[in-house]
Enzyme design. Structure first.
Site, short mmCIF file in Angstrom:
data_model
loop_
_atom_site.label_atom_id
_atom_site.label_comp_id
_atom_site.label_asym_id
_atom_site.label_seq_id
_atom_site.Cartn_x
_atom_site.Cartn_y
_atom_site.Cartn_z
N TYR A 157 1.01 -0.68 0.09
CA TYR A 157 0.20 0.22 -0.23
C TYR A 157 0.81 1.07 0.06
O TYR A 157 1.33 1.88 -0.41
CB TYR A 157 -0.93 -0.34 1.28
CG TYR A 157 -2.11 1.39 0.79
CD1 TYR A 157 -2.59 1.31 0.29
CD2 TYR A 157 -1.58 2.60 2.14
CE1 TYR A 157 -4.11 2.82 0.50
CE2 TYR A 157 -1.56 3.58 2.32
CZ TYR A 157 -3.35 3.54 1.02
OH TYR A 157 -4.05 4.62 0.97
N LYS A 161 1.47 4.51 -3.05
CA LYS A 161 1.15 6.27 -2.28
C LYS A 161 2.39 6.81 -2.60
O LYS A 161 2.72 8.01 -3.25
CB LYS A 161 0.47 6.12 -1.03
CG LYS A 161 -0.68 5.43 -1.24
CD LYS A 161 -1.93 6.14 -1.97
CE LYS A 161 -3.37 5.91 -2.05
NZ LYS A 161 -4.61 6.34 -2.76
P1 NDP Z 1 -13.68 3.94 -0.02
O1 NDP Z 1 -13.71 2.22 0.49
O2 NDP Z 1 -14.78 4.60 1.54
O3 NDP Z 1 -13.80 4.56 -0.61
C1 NDP Z 1 -13.01 3.92 -1.93
C2 NDP Z 1 -13.79 3.92 -3.76
O4 NDP Z 1 -12.78 3.77 -4.05
C3 NDP Z 1 -15.01 3.19 -3.80
O5 NDP Z 1 -15.90 4.45 -4.15
C4 NDP Z 1 -14.72 2.27 -4.36
O6 NDP Z 1 -15.91 2.17 -5.11
C5 NDP Z 1 -13.86 3.24 -5.25
N1 NDP Z 1 -12.57 1.79 -5.69
C6 NDP Z 1 -12.06 0.86 -4.81
N2 NDP Z 1 -11.72 -0.05 -6.13
C7 NDP Z 1 -11.43 0.47 -7.52
C8 NDP Z 1 -11.73 0.43 -8.62
N3 NDP Z 1 -10.82 -0.91 -9.39
N4 NDP Z 1 -12.47 1.25 -9.62
C9 NDP Z 1 -13.25 2.39 -9.60
N5 NDP Z 1 -13.23 2.41 -8.03
C10 NDP Z 1 -12.60 1.57 -6.99
O7 NDP Z 1 -12.23 4.57 0.55
P2 NDP Z 1 -11.15 6.10 0.59
O8 NDP Z 1 -13.18 7.07 0.75
O9 NDP Z 1 -11.08 6.59 2.02
O10 NDP Z 1 -10.97 5.89 -0.39
C11 NDP Z 1 -10.82 7.10 -1.19
C12 NDP Z 1 -8.58 7.66 -1.76
O11 NDP Z 1 -8.65 7.64 -0.33
C13 NDP Z 1 -8.38 5.81 -1.89
O12 NDP Z 1 -7.88 6.36 -2.80
C14 NDP Z 1 -7.75 5.92 -0.36
O13 NDP Z 1 -5.99 4.80 -0.75
C15 NDP Z 1 -7.49 6.99 -0.12
N6 NDP Z 1 -7.19 7.49 1.01
C16 NDP Z 1 -7.93 6.89 2.36
C17 NDP Z 1 -7.93 7.60 3.66
C18 NDP Z 1 -7.96 6.81 4.63
O14 NDP Z 1 -7.66 7.08 5.32
N7 NDP Z 1 -9.62 6.63 4.48
C19 NDP Z 1 -6.18 7.67 3.88
C20 NDP Z 1 -5.70 8.89 2.89
C21 NDP Z 1 -5.98 8.25 1.89
P3 NDP Z 1 -16.32 0.47 -5.94
O15 NDP Z 1 -16.26 -0.31 -5.02
O16 NDP Z 1 -18.03 0.96 -6.15
O17 NDP Z 1 -15.74 0.90 -7.17
C1 8X3 Z 2 -4.56 5.02 4.38
C2 8X3 Z 2 -4.67 5.79 6.01
O1 8X3 Z 2 -2.64 5.57 7.55
O2 8X3 Z 2 -3.47 3.80 7.23
O3 8X3 Z 2 -3.66 5.65 2.99
O4 8X3 Z 2 -1.99 4.72 5.39
S1 8X3 Z 2 -3.10 4.84 6.36
#
Ligand code: NDP
Ligand code: 8X3
Length: 258
Positions: A157, A161
């Site tokens: 992961y 990133k």
């Molecule tokens: P969620 O799991 O709530 O949302 C993730 C979204 O990504 C869903 O809408 C899912 O939709 C979509 N998704 C996953 N795989 C695919 C794919 N192959 N094609 C298209 N859509 C896809 O997580 P977050 O909102 O937290 O995550 C969003 C972004 O933020 C990610 O890139 C994550 O790495 C990043 N992030 C999150 C953090 C956290 O602590 N939550 C911190 C830092 C970064 P569906 O399943 O319908 O395809």
């Molecule tokens: C998702 C947040 O801290 O689990 O990017 O990597 S962390």
């Protein structure tokens, strides 16, 4: 602040968490929205709800960003009125597992690399030529603190990133003469579906990630995305790390009984 009214914003992964919050936040600003994700029923429901709540145009479709052919096909056949994309939010992403590398399941590595890195590349490559031609546009990548710091049990992961950080920097250089902004917003802990997905549906484990402190909400990050997108044309916020107040580094979180 520059108005986002009538801008067209394309958001990947808009069925949950940060992507979904961005769809509502940009619609609230009067932007027209293109939303996509794999779960078609959810993406359609969200589109309907946004249309009821805001006077904006919304186009929703199913897209797995890791499928290169589908990315090209769907983006090349966007309906009239949605073809010119002003802002691309590369948000679709996931973590799979939190295990020592030598005990980890390679299937999760494939999913993370295919989605977080290759998916972002495919979508960006499909949309960028029109921005280059117009000499205008903004690409906003949702990276992570994991793109700045590696942590134990997160090798793949964190690698994906870190790749987002590198791609963002290189793109900014490649586009220096094209008047196109490239930014990353790099959150710490945000309470979304992320941990549920990372722990393969283990709700208790997922909930415990956000216990004992106030994590960020998806809306907090959507606020940051809107802020970055609405600066004056000559201002590019290259990178923005956003932590909850109780977090100081990827693995340093102050927890107490709240
Ligand atoms: P969620 O799991 O709530 O949302 C993730 C979204 O990504 C869903 O809408 C899912 O939709 C979509 N998704 C996953 N795989 C695919 C794919 N192959 N094609 C298209 N859509 C896809 O997580 P977050 O909102 O937290 O995550 C969003 C972004 O933020 C990610 O890139 C994550 O790495 C990043 N992030 C999150 C953090 C956290 O602590 N939550 C911190 C830092 C970064 P569906 O399943 O319908 O395809
Ligand atoms: C998702 C947040 O801290 O689990 O990017 O990597 S962390």
């Amino acid at each position: 602040m520059e108005s986002l009214k009538n801008k067209t914003v394309f958001i990947t992964g808009a069925t949950s968490g940060i992507g979904k919050a961005c769809a509502y936040a940009f619609a609230r600003e009067g932007a027209n929205i293109i939303i996509s994700a794999r779960r078609l029923n959810l993406v359609n429901e969200i589109a309907q709800d946004i249309k009821i709540k805001f006077v904006v145009n919304v186009f929703a479709f199913q897209l797995d960003v890791s499928n290169h052919n589908d990315v090209n096909k769907t983006i090349n056949s966007l309906p009239a009125g949605f073809k010119k994309i002003d802002i691309l939010i590369n948000n679709a992403g996931l973590g799979r597992g939190l295990n020592k590398f030598y005990e980890d399941n390679p299937d999760g590595w494939e999913e993370m690399i295919d989605t977080n890195v290759k998916g972002l590349l495919y979508v960006t490559h499909a949309i960028l030529p029109q921005m280059v031609e117009r000499k205008s546009g903004h690409i906003i990548n949702i990276g992570s603190i994991a793109g700045h710091e590696a942590y134990a049990k997160g090798s793949v992961y964190c690698a994906t990133k870190h790749a987002v950080t590198a791609i963002t920097k290189s793109l900014r250089m490649d586009l220096i003469d094209k008047n196109i902004r490239v930014s990353t917003i790099d959150p710490g802990l945000v309470e979304t579906g992320f941990s549920d997905v990372r722990f393969y549906g283990d709700k208790e484990k997922a909930k415990s990630v956000y216990k004992g402190y106030s994590p960020l909400s998806a809306d907090d990050i959507a606020d940051a995305v809107v802020f970055v997108a609405s600066r004056k044309q000559h201002v590019n916020i290259a990178q923005m790390i956003v932590f909850p107040t109780a977090q100081a580094a990827a693995t340093m979180v102050h927890k107490e009984d709240l």
